[in-house]
Design an enzyme around this catalytic site. Structure first.
Site, mmCIF file in Angstrom:
data_model
loop_
_atom_site.group_PDB
_atom_site.id
_atom_site.type_symbol
_atom_site.label_atom_id
_atom_site.label_comp_id
_atom_site.label_asym_id
_atom_site.label_seq_id
_atom_site.Cartn_x
_atom_site.Cartn_y
_atom_site.Cartn_z
ATOM 1 N N HIS A 205 -2.767 2.491 -5.541
ATOM 2 C CA HIS A 205 -3.565 1.326 -5.137
ATOM 3 C C HIS A 205 -3.980 0.483 -6.345
ATOM 4 O O HIS A 205 -4.209 -0.718 -6.220
ATOM 5 C CB HIS A 205 -4.794 1.776 -4.349
ATOM 6 C CG HIS A 205 -5.185 0.804 -3.276
ATOM 7 N ND1 HIS A 205 -4.395 0.563 -2.175
ATOM 8 C CD2 HIS A 205 -6.272 -0.011 -3.144
ATOM 9 C CE1 HIS A 205 -4.980 -0.346 -1.410
ATOM 10 N NE2 HIS A 205 -6.112 -0.716 -1.970
ATOM 11 N N ARG B 47 -1.425 -2.100 -6.776
ATOM 12 C CA ARG B 47 -1.627 -3.186 -5.808
ATOM 13 C C ARG B 47 -2.694 -4.157 -6.333
ATOM 14 O O ARG B 47 -2.513 -5.384 -6.271
ATOM 15 C CB ARG B 47 -2.043 -2.599 -4.469
ATOM 16 C CG ARG B 47 -2.402 -3.616 -3.373
ATOM 17 C CD ARG B 47 -2.649 -2.872 -2.069
ATOM 18 N NE ARG B 47 -3.358 -3.647 -1.069
ATOM 19 C CZ ARG B 47 -2.776 -4.468 -0.196
ATOM 20 N NH1 ARG B 47 -1.463 -4.638 -0.231
ATOM 21 N NH2 ARG B 47 -3.485 -5.115 0.701
ATOM 22 N N LYS C 188 -2.073 -2.630 7.926
ATOM 23 C CA LYS C 188 -3.210 -2.125 8.705
ATOM 24 C C LYS C 188 -3.276 -2.830 10.055
ATOM 25 O O LYS C 188 -3.027 -4.033 10.150
ATOM 26 C CB LYS C 188 -4.510 -2.351 7.939
ATOM 27 C CG LYS C 188 -4.676 -1.415 6.740
ATOM 28 C CD LYS C 188 -6.034 -1.603 6.087
ATOM 29 C CE LYS C 188 -6.255 -0.611 4.963
ATOM 30 N NZ LYS C 188 -7.581 -0.780 4.322
ATOM 31 N N HIS D 257 -4.158 -9.327 3.941
ATOM 32 C CA HIS D 257 -5.587 -9.375 4.267
ATOM 33 C C HIS D 257 -5.809 -10.320 5.447
ATOM 34 O O HIS D 257 -5.257 -11.417 5.484
ATOM 35 C CB HIS D 257 -6.393 -9.875 3.063
ATOM 36 C CG HIS D 257 -6.481 -8.889 1.951
ATOM 37 N ND1 HIS D 257 -6.849 -9.228 0.664
ATOM 38 C CD2 HIS D 257 -6.251 -7.544 1.927
ATOM 39 C CE1 HIS D 257 -6.837 -8.147 -0.098
ATOM 40 N NE2 HIS D 257 -6.485 -7.120 0.642
ATOM 41 N N TYR E 3 -10.674 -10.455 -6.023
ATOM 42 C CA TYR E 3 -9.824 -10.491 -7.213
ATOM 43 C C TYR E 3 -10.257 -11.579 -8.191
ATOM 44 O O TYR E 3 -9.944 -11.498 -9.383
ATOM 45 C CB TYR E 3 -8.350 -10.661 -6.819
ATOM 46 C CG TYR E 3 -7.820 -9.440 -6.108
ATOM 47 C CD1 TYR E 3 -7.552 -8.266 -6.802
ATOM 48 C CD2 TYR E 3 -7.634 -9.445 -4.725
ATOM 49 C CE1 TYR E 3 -7.104 -7.131 -6.144
ATOM 50 C CE2 TYR E 3 -7.183 -8.313 -4.065
ATOM 51 C CZ TYR E 3 -6.920 -7.170 -4.780
ATOM 52 O OH TYR E 3 -6.483 -6.044 -4.117
ATOM 53 N N ARG F 291 0.839 -1.193 0.000
ATOM 54 C CA ARG F 291 0.000 0.000 0.000
ATOM 55 C C ARG F 291 0.880 1.252 0.000
ATOM 56 O O ARG F 291 2.052 1.215 0.387
ATOM 57 C CB ARG F 291 -0.904 0.025 1.235
ATOM 58 C CG ARG F 291 -1.852 -1.162 1.358
ATOM 59 C CD ARG F 291 -2.642 -1.053 2.652
ATOM 60 N NE ARG F 291 -3.614 -2.130 2.819
ATOM 61 C CZ ARG F 291 -3.382 -3.268 3.468
ATOM 62 N NH1 ARG F 291 -2.178 -3.472 4.021
ATOM 63 N NH2 ARG F 291 -4.303 -4.193 3.575
#
Length: 291
Positions: free
Chosen positions: A237, A240, A166, A263, A272, A142
């Site tokens: 992004h 990514r 994150k 994730h 995806y 990111r």
């Protein structure tokens, strides 16, 4: 404008809410880029407000605009709640319609290869633009993550990076030999710039004009400029998303992609598979004689 007292107070407030450094930096960067760069004072007129929204509509997808408007809206709410601004939060009235099902824009593999061919010619892009594009596409990190990388996060011998994502979750990202070559050139340039400006910090990305840590807005703008060359709207992004989609298309296991992206749930990564299907549909519509 990042050193604005209001932004500094808001940064402290976000820290107090225990948000990740990446999330905080992203919020501050968006406020700085989408608001402070376009206004003279914090109390804006309705004309300025409409102009800001109009500019976003011309550049951003609906989902991105929805996110940006909400970030600015929360910033104004903070100023009002803490008696730092006694005006009106005009962004409360902003209505941005988003898609019912979240879609994402990705580059086709051929588009990426064409961009790398432009890099090889070397007369339309800068070396730094090429390096940033290559790094983001090759690792899938990111924007906030690449900004927060330090030199000590790299294991150059094994071509491994420790990334803090994150929620302050740590993950391992692996990079290839081709990126290693451009990275070594960047590191030599970085060392020379740091020495010239007499700087001594460990941030991986630096501003070559000052030797200071590179701002996320600068990275964002450099990637946008690469897109402008090929007449394609590209942002960090998007690289990514392209990284993940191309891995999936070439047979990579979904759970491994989940680990690489950081994730917490594979259900997040499963989007995806929908992107992959959509790309195949678009390819057929584009190239099949009976459209």
């Amino acid at each position: 404008m990042e050193d604005s007292p209001l932004l500094m107070k808001y940064r402290d407030y976000l820290f107090s809410r225990q948000l990740s450094v990446g999330t905080i930096d992203n919020n501050i960067s968006i406020i700085e880029r989408e608001l402070f760069a376009k206004i003279v004072k914090i109390e804006i007129t309705k004309f300025e407000y409409r102009k800001i929204l109009s500019d976003m509509r011309n550049r951003l997808s609906k989902n991105t605009m929805y996110t940006y408007v909400n970030i600015i809206k929360r910033f104004y709410n903070f100023l009002i709640d803490f008696k730092l601004f006694n005006g009106e939060n005009l962004f409360l009235s902003a209505f941005v319609k988003v898609s019912a099902s979240k879609s994402m824009d990705v580059l086709y593999e051929k588009e990426v290869l064409d961009i790398y061919k432009i890099f090889e010619v070397g007369n339309k892009t800068t070396g730094y633009q090429e390096f940033l594009f290559d790094f983001l596409y090759s690792t899938g990190v990111r924007l906030a993550e690449i900004i927060n990388l330090n030199i000590y996060d790299f294991d150059f011998e094994n071509r491994v990076i420790t990334v803090i994502g994150k929620g302050n979750k740590e993950r391992i990202v692996i990079y290839n030999e081709l990126l290693e070559n451009t990275m070594l050139s960047y590191l030599k340039a970085r060392q020379a710039v740091m020495k010239f400006h007499r700087k001594s910090h460990s941030y991986f990305l630096i501003d070559f004009n000052t030797g200071d840590r590179l701002k996320s807005a600068k990275v964002y703008n450099e990637i946008v400029r690469v897109g402008n060359i090929v007449h394609r709207r590209i942002h960090p992004h998007m690289l990514r998303h392209s990284f993940a989609t191309h891995l999936l298309e070439n047979g990579c296991d979904l759970r491994y992609i989940q680990e690489l992206l950081g994730h917490s749930s594979v259900s997040t990564t499963q989007i995806y598979t929908k992107v992959q299907l959509k790309q195949k549909q678009n390819t057929i519509l584009k190239f099949h004689p009976r459209k």
